[in-house]
Design a protein around this motif. Structure first.
Motif, PDB file in Angstrom:
ATOM      1  N   ALA A 261     -13.780   1.139  -0.850  1.00  0.00           N
ATOM      2  CA  ALA A 261     -12.641   0.829  -1.363  1.00  0.00           C
ATOM      3  C   ALA A 261     -11.455   1.256  -2.912  1.00  0.00           C
ATOM      4  CB  ALA A 261     -11.526  -0.377  -1.294  1.00  0.00           C
TER       5      ALA A 261
ATOM      6  N   CYS B 146     -12.135  -2.759   4.277  1.00  0.00           N
ATOM      7  CA  CYS B 146     -11.601  -3.987   2.968  1.00  0.00           C
ATOM      8  C   CYS B 146     -11.234  -5.598   3.013  1.00  0.00           C
ATOM      9  CB  CYS B 146     -11.690  -3.608   0.940  1.00  0.00           C
ATOM     10  SG  CYS B 146     -11.928  -4.304   0.205  1.00  0.00           S
TER      11      CYS B 146
ATOM     12  N   MET C 298       0.828  -1.311  -0.028  1.00  0.00           N
ATOM     13  CA  MET C 298       0.007  -0.014  -0.546  1.00  0.00           C
ATOM     14  C   MET C 298       0.852   0.971   0.843  1.00  0.00           C
ATOM     15  SD  MET C 298      -3.117  -1.333   0.372  1.00  0.00           S
ATOM     16  CE  MET C 298      -2.951  -2.310  -1.459  1.00  0.00           C
TER      17      MET C 298
ATOM     18  N   ARG D 192     -12.028   4.649  -3.101  1.00  0.00           N
ATOM     19  CA  ARG D 192     -11.112   6.199  -2.907  1.00  0.00           C
ATOM     20  C   ARG D 192      -9.654   5.664  -3.743  1.00  0.00           C
ATOM     21  NH1 ARG D 192      -8.973   9.330  -0.848  1.00  0.00           N
ATOM     22  NH2 ARG D 192      -7.923   9.597   1.514  1.00  0.00           N
ATOM     23  N   MET D 193      -9.575   3.688  -3.948  1.00  0.00           N
ATOM     24  CA  MET D 193      -8.326   4.339  -4.337  1.00  0.00           C
ATOM     25  C   MET D 193      -8.509   4.863  -5.958  1.00  0.00           C
ATOM     26  SD  MET D 193      -6.709   0.076  -3.675  1.00  0.00           S
ATOM     27  CE  MET D 193      -8.472  -0.856  -3.682  1.00  0.00           C
TER      28      MET D 193
ATOM     29  N   THR E   9     -17.675  -2.738   1.169  1.00  0.00           N
ATOM     30  CA  THR E   9     -16.203  -2.405   1.885  1.00  0.00           C
ATOM     31  C   THR E   9     -15.634  -2.503   0.228  1.00  0.00           C
ATOM     32  OG1 THR E   9     -16.024  -4.581   2.149  1.00  0.00           O
ATOM     33  CG2 THR E   9     -17.207  -2.770   3.705  1.00  0.00           C
ATOM     34  N   SER E  10     -15.558  -3.054  -0.754  1.00  0.00           N
ATOM     35  CA  SER E  10     -15.045  -3.124  -1.351  1.00  0.00           C
ATOM     36  C   SER E  10     -15.380  -1.785  -2.938  1.00  0.00           C
ATOM     37  CB  SER E  10     -14.661  -4.645  -2.761  1.00  0.00           C
ATOM     38  OG  SER E  10     -14.482  -4.640  -3.668  1.00  0.00           O
TER      39      SER E  10
ATOM     40  N   GLU F  65      -8.510   3.821   5.594  1.00  0.00           N
ATOM     41  CA  GLU F  65      -9.887   4.639   5.243  1.00  0.00           C
ATOM     42  C   GLU F  65     -10.201   2.763   4.321  1.00  0.00           C
ATOM     43  OE1 GLU F  65     -10.429   7.114   2.951  1.00  0.00           O
ATOM     44  OE2 GLU F  65      -9.140   8.653   5.022  1.00  0.00           O
ATOM     45  N   LEU F  66      -8.597   2.214   4.190  1.00  0.00           N
ATOM     46  CA  LEU F  66      -9.395   0.683   2.832  1.00  0.00           C
ATOM     47  C   LEU F  66      -9.210  -0.643   3.867  1.00  0.00           C
ATOM     48  CD1 LEU F  66      -6.327   2.096   0.609  1.00  0.00           C
ATOM     49  CD2 LEU F  66      -8.803   2.554   0.008  1.00  0.00           C
TER      50      LEU F  66
ATOM     51  N   THR G 242      -5.034   6.800   5.087  1.00  0.00           N
ATOM     52  CA  THR G 242      -5.788   6.135   3.576  1.00  0.00           C
ATOM     53  C   THR G 242      -5.709   4.585   3.304  1.00  0.00           C
ATOM     54  OG1 THR G 242      -5.560   8.385   2.060  1.00  0.00           O
ATOM     55  CG2 THR G 242      -5.642   5.996   0.882  1.00  0.00           C
TER      56      THR G 242
END
Length: 122
Positions: free
Chosen positions: A80, A68, A52, A83-84, A76-77, A64-65, A61
């Motif tokens: 994520a 997932c 990551m 966010r990515m 959650t996926s 936050e991930l 970040t």
């Protein structure tokens, strides 16, 4: 396993492991004497964190991930992935800024070279 062994197995510094714990990215238990102890899973976790960080993500970040990873679900996926994508857009803008900065430096260097030629002929 103790912190030194985890650091060796994961290929990171003890300092990095302490930082991951401070950020809430890694958990340990403590012995009666206060030494950190980690499970086998911690090696995988640290390697994941390293991937990551290598992708340019900050601790915030990554935090936050983590849902997932820890509670995989469609929700959650999706969160994520979104966010990515935001982080990728941020990095793309940063790259554009760096290219503009490099181009400005190239212009200054070209100006300097041209000026130097005038000094030789004078």
């Amino acid at each position: 396993m103790r912190i030194g062994e985890l650091a060796a197995r994961a290929g990171v510094s003890v300092r990095a492991l302490r930082y991951y714990e401070e950020q809430g990215l890694l958990a340990s238990t403590r012995s009666a004497s206060g030494q950190r102890h980690y499970t086998e899973y911690a090696v995988e976790r640290v390697l994941f964190l390293q991937r990551m960080y290598a992708a340019g993500l900050s601790s915030r970040t990554i935090t936050e991930l983590l849902p997932c990873v820890e509670s995989p679900s469609e929700e959650t996926s999706d969160a994520a992935l979104e966010r990515m994508a935001e982080e990728r857009d941020r990095l793309s803008e940063h790259i554009k800024d760096l290219i503009r900065t490099r181009d400005a430096l190239d212009t200054l260097m070209a100006t300097n070279r041209a000026h130097r030629k005038t000094l030789r002929t004078a």
